[in-house]
Design a protein around this motif. Structure first.
Motif, PDB file in Angstrom:
ATOM      1  N   VAL A 361       9.114 -14.988   0.196  1.00 44.56           N
ATOM      2  CA  VAL A 361       7.887 -15.292  -0.539  1.00 44.56           C
ATOM      3  C   VAL A 361       7.950 -16.680  -1.166  1.00 44.56           C
ATOM      4  N   TRP A 362       9.083 -17.011  -1.747  1.00 48.15           N
ATOM      5  CA  TRP A 362       9.219 -18.300  -2.432  1.00 48.15           C
ATOM      6  C   TRP A 362       9.193 -19.483  -1.464  1.00 48.15           C
ATOM      7  N   HIS A 363       9.945 -19.387  -0.374  1.00 50.68           N
ATOM      8  CA  HIS A 363      10.150 -20.531   0.513  1.00 50.68           C
ATOM      9  C   HIS A 363       9.296 -20.481   1.774  1.00 50.68           C
ATOM     10  N   GLY A 364       8.522 -19.423   1.962  1.00 46.92           N
ATOM     11  CA  GLY A 364       7.652 -19.344   3.136  1.00 46.92           C
ATOM     12  C   GLY A 364       6.396 -20.182   2.958  1.00 46.92           C
ATOM     13  N   THR A 365       5.778 -20.499   4.078  1.00 48.44           N
ATOM     14  CA  THR A 365       4.519 -21.248   4.044  1.00 48.44           C
ATOM     15  C   THR A 365       3.381 -20.320   3.631  1.00 48.44           C
ATOM     16  N   ALA A 366       2.191 -20.892   3.475  1.00 44.76           N
ATOM     17  CA  ALA A 366       1.020 -20.083   3.120  1.00 44.76           C
ATOM     18  C   ALA A 366       0.737 -19.041   4.196  1.00 44.76           C
ATOM     19  N   LYS A 367       0.967 -19.406   5.455  1.00 44.33           N
ATOM     20  CA  LYS A 367       0.756 -18.460   6.559  1.00 44.33           C
ATOM     21  C   LYS A 367       1.775 -17.328   6.497  1.00 44.33           C
ATOM     22  N   ASP A 368       3.041 -17.672   6.189  1.00 44.01           N
ATOM     23  CA  ASP A 368       4.085 -16.651   6.067  1.00 44.01           C
ATOM     24  C   ASP A 368       3.725 -15.653   4.962  1.00 44.01           C
ATOM     25  N   ARG A 369       3.263 -16.174   3.844  1.00 43.28           N
ATOM     26  CA  ARG A 369       2.896 -15.299   2.726  1.00 43.28           C
ATOM     27  C   ARG A 369       1.719 -14.395   3.086  1.00 43.28           C
ATOM     28  N   LYS A 370       0.786 -14.935   3.841  1.00 42.36           N
ATOM     29  CA  LYS A 370      -0.361 -14.133   4.260  1.00 42.36           C
ATOM     30  C   LYS A 370       0.079 -12.987   5.164  1.00 42.36           C
ATOM     31  N   VAL A 371       0.982 -13.269   6.097  1.00 43.61           N
ATOM     32  CA  VAL A 371       1.494 -12.227   7.004  1.00 43.61           C
ATOM     33  C   VAL A 371       2.253 -11.170   6.215  1.00 43.61           C
ATOM     34  N   ILE A 372       3.056 -11.607   5.242  1.00 40.28           N
ATOM     35  CA  ILE A 372       3.824 -10.669   4.422  1.00 40.28           C
ATOM     36  C   ILE A 372       2.879  -9.764   3.632  1.00 40.28           C
ATOM     37  N   MET A 373       1.861 -10.353   3.025  1.00 42.38           N
ATOM     38  CA  MET A 373       0.904  -9.543   2.245  1.00 42.38           C
ATOM     39  C   MET A 373       0.161  -8.558   3.135  1.00 42.38           C
ATOM     40  N   LYS A 374      -0.216  -8.969   4.341  1.00 42.98           N
ATOM     41  CA  LYS A 374      -0.919  -8.059   5.249  1.00 42.98           C
ATOM     42  C   LYS A 374      -0.033  -6.891   5.661  1.00 42.98           C
ATOM     43  N   SER A 375       1.275  -7.140   5.782  1.00 44.31           N
ATOM     44  CA  SER A 375       2.191  -6.045   6.136  1.00 44.31           C
ATOM     45  C   SER A 375       2.335  -5.035   5.003  1.00 44.31           C
ATOM     46  N   PHE A 376       1.925  -5.426   3.774  1.00 38.82           N
ATOM     47  CA  PHE A 376       2.010  -4.532   2.623  1.00 38.82           C
ATOM     48  C   PHE A 376       0.832  -3.559   2.533  1.00 38.82           C
ATOM     49  N   LYS A 377      -0.165  -3.724   3.384  1.00 36.02           N
ATOM     50  CA  LYS A 377      -1.348  -2.863   3.311  1.00 36.02           C
ATOM     51  C   LYS A 377      -0.949  -1.385   3.428  1.00 36.02           C
ATOM     52  N   THR A 378      -1.538  -0.586   2.574  1.00 41.20           N
ATOM     53  CA  THR A 378      -1.296   0.866   2.429  1.00 41.20           C
ATOM     54  C   THR A 378       0.066   1.179   1.814  1.00 41.20           C
ATOM     55  N   TYR A 379       0.894   0.163   1.540  1.00 39.34           N
ATOM     56  CA  TYR A 379       2.212   0.390   0.938  1.00 39.34           C
ATOM     57  C   TYR A 379       2.312  -0.220  -0.466  1.00 39.34           C
ATOM     58  N   VAL A 380       1.232  -0.789  -0.986  1.00 38.37           N
ATOM     59  CA  VAL A 380       1.294  -1.524  -2.253  1.00 38.37           C
ATOM     60  C   VAL A 380       1.751  -0.620  -3.389  1.00 38.37           C
ATOM     61  N   SER A 381       1.158   0.567  -3.477  1.00 40.26           N
ATOM     62  CA  SER A 381       1.534   1.491  -4.554  1.00 40.26           C
ATOM     63  C   SER A 381       2.999   1.889  -4.449  1.00 40.26           C
ATOM     64  N   LYS A 382       3.470   2.171  -3.260  1.00 43.59           N
ATOM     65  CA  LYS A 382       4.864   2.569  -3.050  1.00 43.59           C
ATOM     66  C   LYS A 382       5.817   1.429  -3.410  1.00 43.59           C
ATOM     67  N   ILE A 383       5.472   0.206  -3.032  1.00 37.45           N
ATOM     68  CA  ILE A 383       6.326  -0.949  -3.342  1.00 37.45           C
ATOM     69  C   ILE A 383       6.400  -1.164  -4.850  1.00 37.45           C
ATOM     70  N   CYS A 384       5.265  -1.041  -5.528  1.00 36.55           N
ATOM     71  CA  CYS A 384       5.240  -1.236  -6.986  1.00 36.55           C
ATOM     72  C   CYS A 384       6.073  -0.187  -7.712  1.00 36.55           C
ATOM     73  N   ARG A 385       6.231   0.982  -7.126  1.00 33.95           N
ATOM     74  CA  ARG A 385       6.958   2.074  -7.788  1.00 33.95           C
ATOM     75  C   ARG A 385       8.422   2.157  -7.380  1.00 33.95           C
ATOM     76  N   GLU A 386       8.921   1.175  -6.631  1.00 32.32           N
ATOM     77  CA  GLU A 386      10.324   1.169  -6.214  1.00 32.32           C
ATOM     78  C   GLU A 386      11.170   0.352  -7.179  1.00 32.32           C
ATOM     79  N   GLU A 387      12.431   0.746  -7.304  1.00 35.29           N
ATOM     80  CA  GLU A 387      13.333   0.083  -8.254  1.00 35.29           C
ATOM     81  C   GLU A 387      13.491  -1.402  -7.955  1.00 35.29           C
ATOM     82  N   TYR A 388      13.655  -1.732  -6.670  1.00 36.52           N
ATOM     83  CA  TYR A 388      13.828  -3.135  -6.278  1.00 36.52           C
ATOM     84  C   TYR A 388      12.576  -3.713  -5.622  1.00 36.52           C
ATOM     85  N   GLY A 389      11.757  -2.871  -5.045  1.00 36.41           N
ATOM     86  CA  GLY A 389      10.561  -3.354  -4.369  1.00 36.41           C
ATOM     87  C   GLY A 389       9.586  -4.033  -5.309  1.00 36.41           C
ATOM     88  N   HIS A 390       9.527  -3.591  -6.570  1.00 37.19           N
ATOM     89  CA  HIS A 390       8.572  -4.191  -7.500  1.00 37.19           C
ATOM     90  C   HIS A 390       8.936  -5.639  -7.830  1.00 37.19           C
TER      91      HIS A 390
END
Length: 635
Positions: A361-390
């Motif tokens: 997230v820190w060192h990726g380009t704007a396109k990399d960040r967009k792809v990463i965020m799109k891969s989080f679809k339907t998993y946002v709540s689960k990621i926020c509730r994880e010990e390290y994922g948040h």
């Protein structure tokens, strides 16, 4: 006209001829089909006769042969049958043994039993399984269990290696390792210790290795670990062996053994030659800095080939990836981010995997960040509730410049499940980060230090305060609405009461409806309850509640900080002077009145003093601390 008639007659004649030809060709095709079907029926009958005359051993061997061999055998047999074709009017002599059962008349289960009987160790496996059925039961006594173990020890001695490769007999061996003593485990292990690597790759034998890691001695574990040396990269890619080495790395390897396993990702020489005193990649690079470039390039080549959902999920790969991101030069790092950006969601649930995702997230380009965020679809709540994922979610909130895209993909989905996040300790951290950013009241200094590493990344250009304000505007309205509709649950919960105060302190927009929901709770009648009774906290008034009175005090104090007495004035107006006077009869209620006198506006102070005038005698007789402090303030 005559020419036209002659032409039409000629054309009609041609059409009739073509129809006749089509009909004749269709008849020929039908006859050919009938002939081919009759030939196939004859071949099938010949095959069935041949199959019925075969011995059980031939049938089992035939079932184990490949398709090509079977076809060749069938062709030879059909030729032989044609040569030996009997004369007309005579019947073929049956060569079938009357004592042998007909395989065609058997059921599927019976044929399966026939195949098993031909295999080696069939009787041994059947006998040992009957003993295992008694051994594995919880009601089996210690004496009976020891007796069965002694019998099994004699029965399987010298044949352990053959038994661990079968799906049924390996269960017997596993049970022996679990309930047996150290001498039994040692005897079994000594029989197979030279085949550990091959057993780890077998679908069933791998369970023997797992059991030895769990129940074996320190020396036996060390032998298993050393058996993996030189084959770690291949084992990680292998479907069965990856489970064994993952278990060994996570649960049973010490620091030295973990380092030895990870060294094989650094280069071929490290797989063969193990150095003493090496505990991490940092130690290797400090001792030989000239090898840094060579090591990182080899790691990039090895890891790129492992970017697969089934391989990248292993924690060992997460550790190697993190070491790579720490030491690799920017160009290699960017190439690796591009290759793993779509599978970041698969690795962020572990400690090292989350730090890898943060690096992306820190060192990726704007396109990399967009792809990463799109891969989080339907998993946002689960990621926020994880010990390290948040952690990754906090890094996204700090780094993404396109706040509209962030709001569309991540924040909107997050706000749809605010209730789930409020009930989870890590979900609340994400909400508090949206509101309070890095306040030490809510975040440990270690987390703040970790997140500060991404502040100087080269991709993010927007000012930090501007980005934070835009994100805050996107989430304020849903959070205030949630407080309005779930005020009772949030205020009475020790974990969420600080979140409520943070929402009122930092959210932007109209807070009037949310304030009314809190004031309506305070306007309820104060009724004395038995503190020793069950569910006493649920029946408590908000003024008396351990969490509720903190919310009221914090909100009143915020009026003083903002120089705005909206909440204090609304509270006094909704509750009324008569009910407010009853708060002085309890300790926590008295302190809230003190807080109103200290932080409220002049009109609020006047209303409180008027309400407390008839209660002065009661305060003088009260023996709790709050009454004494309130009496002093009123004077």
């Amino acid at each position: 006209m005559e020419k036209k008639k002659s032409r039409s007659i000629a054309n009609s004649g041609k059409i009739k001829m073509q129809k006749k030809l089509v009909k004749s060709s269709d008849k020929k095709k039908k006859t050919l089909k009938k002939e081919s079907m009759s030939v196939k029926d004859n071949i099938f009958k010949e095959k069935s006769l041949k199959f019925a005359e075969m011995d059980f051993e031939d049938i089992v061997a035939a079932e184990g042969d490949g398709e090509e061999q079977m076809e060749a055998k069938e062709m030879k047999e059909s030729k032989r049958m044609k040569k030996e074709k009997p004369e007309k009017g005579t019947k073929r002599k049956s060569t079938e043994d009357p004592d042998k059962p007909n395989i065609l008349q058997m059921s599927k289960k019976q044929r399966k039993d026939v195949r098993k009987q031909v295999k080696t160790n069939y009787e041994l496996a059947q006998k040992s399984k009957k003993m295992w059925e008694v051994l594995r039961q919880e009601k089996c006594t210690k004496e009976k269990r020891q007796e069965i173990l002694n019998e099994l020890r004699e029965l399987v001695s010298g044949k352990v290696l053959e038994l661990v490769y079968a799906h049924d007999s390996v269960r017997v061996i596993q049970c022996c390792l679990k309930f047996g003593d150290e001498s039994l485990r040692s005897d079994m292990f000594n029989e197979v210790k030279d085949h550990i690597l091959n057993m780890s790759k077998c679908k069933y034998a791998k369970f023997f290795v797992k059991q030895m890691l769990r129940y074996g001695t320190k020396e036996q574990r060390n032998h298993i670990m050393s058996s993996f040396h030189g084959s770690v990269c291949k084992m990680v890619r292998h479907k069965e062996a990856s489970e064994v080495i993952e278990m060994a790395y996570n649960n049973h390897a010490n620091l030295k053994q973990r380092s030895a396993l990870l060294e094989e990702f650094y280069g071929p020489s490290f797989a063969v030659f193990k150095k003493e005193g090496v505990e991490s990649l940092n130690d290797i690079i400090e001792a030989e800095p000239e090898k840094k470039r060579q090591i990182t390039e080899h790691m990039a080549k090895t890891l790129t080939s492992m970017v697969d959902k089934t391989v990248i999920k292993h924690t060992m790969i997460h550790k190697v990836l993190y070491d790579f991101f720490v030491h690799a030069r920017p160009q290699l790092r960017s190439e690796m981010i591009e290759s793993i950006r779509e599978v970041v969601v698969q690795i962020l649930h572990t400690h090292d995997g989350a730090r890898v995702a943060m690096q992306c997230v820190w060192h990726g380009t704007a396109k990399d960040r967009k792809v990463i965020m799109k891969s989080f679809k339907t998993y946002v709540s689960k990621i926020c509730r994880e010990e390290y994922g948040h952690w990754v979610m906090l890094a996204l909130l700090d780094s993404v410049d396109d706040t509209k895209l962030l709001s569309k993909i991540v924040l909107n989905e997050m706000m749809k499940c605010v209730g789930e996040l409020c009930d989870n300790q890590y979900g609340r951290k994400v909400l508090l980060y949206l509101l309070c950013h890095r306040q030490q009241l809510h975040f440990h200094p270690h987390i703040i230090t970790l997140l500060k590493k991404g502040d100087e990344n080269a991709t993010s250009k927007k000012d930090l305060n501007t980005r934070r304000q835009e994100v805050l505007e996107a989430v304020s309205k849903p959070l205030l609405k949630h407080v309005q509709s779930h005020a009772r649950e949030l205020v009475r919960n020790k974990q969420t009461c600080l979140l409520v105060t943070a929402i009122f302190q930092n959210a932007v927009g109209d807070k009037k409806l949310a304030m009314e929901a809190i004031c309506n709770l305070a306007s309820e009648d104060l009724v004395a309850i038995d503190r020793d009774s069950t569910n006493s906290l649920d029946k408590m008034h908000i003024v008396e509640h351990p969490a509720g009175h903190i919310v009221l005090k914090k909100l009143i104090q915020q009026d003083k900080e903002t120089q705005n007495s909206d909440f204090s004035e609304m509270l006094v107006e909704k509750v009324g002077t008569e009910k407010i006077a009853t708060w002085s009869t309890i300790n926590r209620g008295a302190f809230i009145l003190v807080c109103l006198l200290d932080c409220g506006s002049d009109s609020v102070k006047t209303n409180i003093k008027e309400a407390m005038t008839p209660m002065m005698k009661v305060l003088q007789k009260a023996d709790f601390k709050g009454a004494q402090v309130l009496e002093d303030r009123l004077k």
